[in-house]
Design a protein around this motif. Structure first.
Motif, PDB file in Angstrom:
ATOM      1  N   CYS A 116       0.845  -1.199   0.000  1.00 36.25           N
ATOM      2  CA  CYS A 116       0.000   0.000   0.000  1.00 36.25           C
ATOM      3  C   CYS A 116       0.884   1.253   0.000  1.00 36.25           C
ATOM      4  O   CYS A 116       2.019   1.228   0.484  1.00 36.25           O
ATOM      5  N   LYS A 129      -4.605   2.868   0.473  1.00 37.37           N
ATOM      6  CA  LYS A 129      -4.728   2.758  -0.981  1.00 37.37           C
ATOM      7  C   LYS A 129      -3.561   1.949  -1.500  1.00 37.37           C
ATOM      8  O   LYS A 129      -2.468   1.976  -0.928  1.00 37.37           O
ATOM      9  N   ALA A 139      -6.302   2.005  -5.947  1.00 38.58           N
ATOM     10  CA  ALA A 139      -7.659   1.842  -5.414  1.00 38.58           C
ATOM     11  C   ALA A 139      -7.625   1.778  -3.895  1.00 38.58           C
ATOM     12  O   ALA A 139      -6.597   1.464  -3.286  1.00 38.58           O
ATOM     13  N   VAL A 141      -8.501   0.173  -0.338  1.00 36.04           N
ATOM     14  CA  VAL A 141      -8.602  -1.188   0.190  1.00 36.04           C
ATOM     15  C   VAL A 141      -9.744  -1.234   1.206  1.00 36.04           C
ATOM     16  O   VAL A 141      -9.797  -0.407   2.114  1.00 36.04           O
TER      17      VAL A 141
ATOM     18  N   ASP B 124      -3.225  -7.622  -9.376  1.00 33.87           N
ATOM     19  CA  ASP B 124      -3.407  -7.021  -8.043  1.00 33.87           C
ATOM     20  C   ASP B 124      -2.106  -6.968  -7.236  1.00 33.87           C
ATOM     21  O   ASP B 124      -2.096  -6.397  -6.137  1.00 33.87           O
ATOM     22  N   PHE B 221     -11.637  -3.845  -3.430  1.00 38.17           N
ATOM     23  CA  PHE B 221     -11.129  -2.525  -3.823  1.00 38.17           C
ATOM     24  C   PHE B 221     -12.267  -1.634  -4.289  1.00 38.17           C
ATOM     25  O   PHE B 221     -13.215  -2.103  -4.910  1.00 38.17           O
TER      26      PHE B 221
END
Lengths: 321, 258
Positions: A116, A129, A139, A141, B124, B221
């Motif tokens: 992150c 994020k 994005a 979390v 991811d 997300f």
């Protein structure tokens, strides 16, 4: 306020900067902080966790844990986290942490987000994020069905506060777990560089196909020496065997976020740009003025890197010394 | 001996990412899907082990929308895997649920000696499934593996950490091995391999068959955002010596990074 558990990494008796960033953030959010340090020397480094906000610090100071071992470490970590009653867990997204904590998350039946780049607290809830697709987007979390929200943060993202040596931090010693016979670490082969890793570097000098030859990376080594930088490379030259894969920056290499990234002879394939777009300032030196790298750069020099790089090194030497 | 290889379909590295209108995902409409590059090293390593010793069955396993991930399994089988298992799920699954489903599916098989995975998936970037899976299977794991050797129950794996340093592990018995770039050079699927792959057995499961549902994910997300636009590049003109001088000045005085 939420009980927060922070795994602190240390080196030469000092807690690493990334861990201090997390202690600072949790302290600012008013969290009750428990810290954990593992390995020989942890007792010596432990008080510093208190100076940055921990009210209790666990140490597992055993020679048997000198080297990382996921089986042994996960046992002691999971149990300690569980006993602490925490709902938030923070650690730096280091190679050790990224290997260890997903296993710990499995033992705790909880969720984890690694790598992150942003962390804020909304009351008790940490809002992190994370870059996805190697940084092509980012994005927020969100955790669900997770008794503990486990967040691994990249270093160099958050400020570090002032230490306060006045407070009281209780230091508790844990006994070392037995080493599982099925997995043993037998050796640690030191890398051929004592430079900081690309993922932690503050300055990166990177070379691509425009370097023309493996030997020419000497030029970048010299520039890196002046800048106290780490040398990186594009996929093309790593695949060509000019440099080891550990030096590759990009979506199938390392994702980096230095203050300064100097790209030499790199055209800027989308997968390379993804891996380095988190850099604060990007400089590109390339012969082709239409190279895609320039669109991502703050400063561009269209020219022959074999002329420009040595001049740049000379100039830096005279200015920085 | 039975070896499993976990594979995932991810957007091609050249993909430009577009964000959905609701901001809670990416637009998948024009994405070209490829086998996760690190999973190719995992497939190759499993096949190398198969070739070095007799009587080894290599099974590729994947989870996700059936049509999409079956392509990845056919690729693995075209490279040489013996068969495949597909766990069909339209939901986007987090590492916890992915590993849970994989472990439940593998526990239905008669035995499991090694599980090869990629060190991370380039979508991811979680680098978590391998370790979750190892814990759920009750076996050790080694990730970021750039060398793997051994036979007959005793193996050595080298794990690459910061600064090119390598940790050397000795492993006995079943384990999860998560492959890094440099472990090997993945082979290309041959044309006969591709033809043969179409006829290899493919076992189909659903999340429900494993007692799981898409709602069991623990991490999701939201609020996707693209990186902020960079201001246009400032080109520095002149002779190399002048360019160097001007650049250093700008880095010091304007960008303040030196």
């Amino acid at each position: 306020m939420a009980k927060t558990f922070i795994f602190c990494e240390f080196n030469n008796g000092k807690i690493k900067k990334g861990s201090l960033e997390l202690l600072t953030a949790a302290k600012a959010a008013g969290a009750e902080i428990t810290a954990l340090l593992i390995g020989p020397g942890s007792t010596e480094a432990a008080p510093e966790a208190g100076h940055y906000g921990a009210s209790a610090t666990f140490v597992c100071d055993s020679e048997s844990l000198k080297n990382y071992n996921p089986m042994a470490w996960s046992k002691v970590v999971s149990q300690t986290i569980k006993n602490s009653g925490c709902t938030v867990f923070l650690a730096t997204s280091s190679m050790t942490a990224k290997d260890l904590f997903p296993r710990v998350a499995a033992q705790l039946e909880t969720g984890i987000a690694s790598d992150c780049t942003d962390l804020e607290f909304n009351g008790d809830t940490p809002i992190a994020k994370k870059p996805l697709y190697a940084g092509k987007c980012k994005a927020q979390v969100n955790f669900a069905n997770s008794p503990i929200q486990m967040i691994l943060m990249r270093p160099n993202q958050l400020p570090i506060g002032e230490p306060d040596t006045g407070g009281h931090c209780e230091i508790k010693t844990l006994s070392a777990p037995e080493i599982d016979d099925r997995l043993k670490i037998t050796d640690v082969k030191k890398g051929n560089t004592d430079k900081v890793d690309l993922t932690e570097a503050n300055v990166i000098v990177s070379g691509g196909r425009g370097m023309k030859d493996a030997d020419n990376f000497k030029l970048l080594d010299e520039l890196a020496e002046t800048l106290e930088a780490t040398v990186g490379a594009s996929r093309a030259v790593a695949d060509a065997g000019w440099v080891p894969h550990s030096m590759q920056v990009g979506q199938t290499g390392k994702t980096v976020a230095p203050s300064l990234y100097i790209a030499c002879g790199i055209s800027g394939a989308i997968q390379h740009l993804a891996g380095m777009s988190g850099s604060k300032v990007i400089v590109a030196i390339n012969q082709d003025k239409d190279a895609p790298i320039f669109a991502k750069s703050n400063y561009g020099i269209v020219g022959d890197l074999f002329e420009v790089v040595p001049k740049l090194n000379e100039e830096l030497k005279s200015v920085l010394n | 001996m039975r070896i499993f290889v976990c594979v995932k379909q991810v957007p091609d590295t050249e993909t430009k990412i577009k964000i959905n209108s609701d901001g809670n995902g990416i637009d998948e409409s024009s994405i070209k899907w490829i086998v996760n590059p690190y999973d190719e090293f995992a497939i190759e390593e499993a096949l190398k082990l198969k070739e070095s010793a007799g009587e080894i069955r290599v099974t590729a396993i994947s989870i996700g929308p059936k049509k999409r991930v079956t392509d990845a399994l056919r690729t693995a089988m075209a490279m040489g895997a013996d068969d495949g298992i597909v766990i069909d799920s339209e939901d986007s699954l987090d590492p916890y649920l992915t590993a849970k489903a994989l472990s439940e599916a593998l526990k239905k098989e008669d035995s499991c000696d090694f599980i090869f995975t990629g060190k991370l998936a380039i979508d991811d970037n979680a680098s978590s499934v391998s370790q979750y899976l190892a814990e759920f299977m009750g076996i050790p794991h080694v990730t970021v593996v750039s060398s793997f050797k051994g036979s007959g129950g005793s193996y050595t794996a080298e794990r690459e950490v910061e600064g090119g340093t390598k940790e050397v592990y000795s492993i006995s018995g079943p384990a999860v091995i998560a492959a890094n770039k440099g472990l090997n050079t993945p082979r290309y699927a041959s044309l006969p391999g591709i033809m043969k792959a179409k006829k290899k057995p493919l076992k189909e499961l659903t999340l429900g068959d494993l007692g799981l549902s898409g709602a069991d994910s623990k991490v999701t997300f939201s609020n996707f955002e693209l990186p902020p636009e960079k201001p246009p590049v400032k080109f520095i003109e002149g002779e190399p010596a002048e360019q160097a001088k001007e650049l250093v000045k700008l880095l010091r005085e304007e960008a303040k990074v030196l």
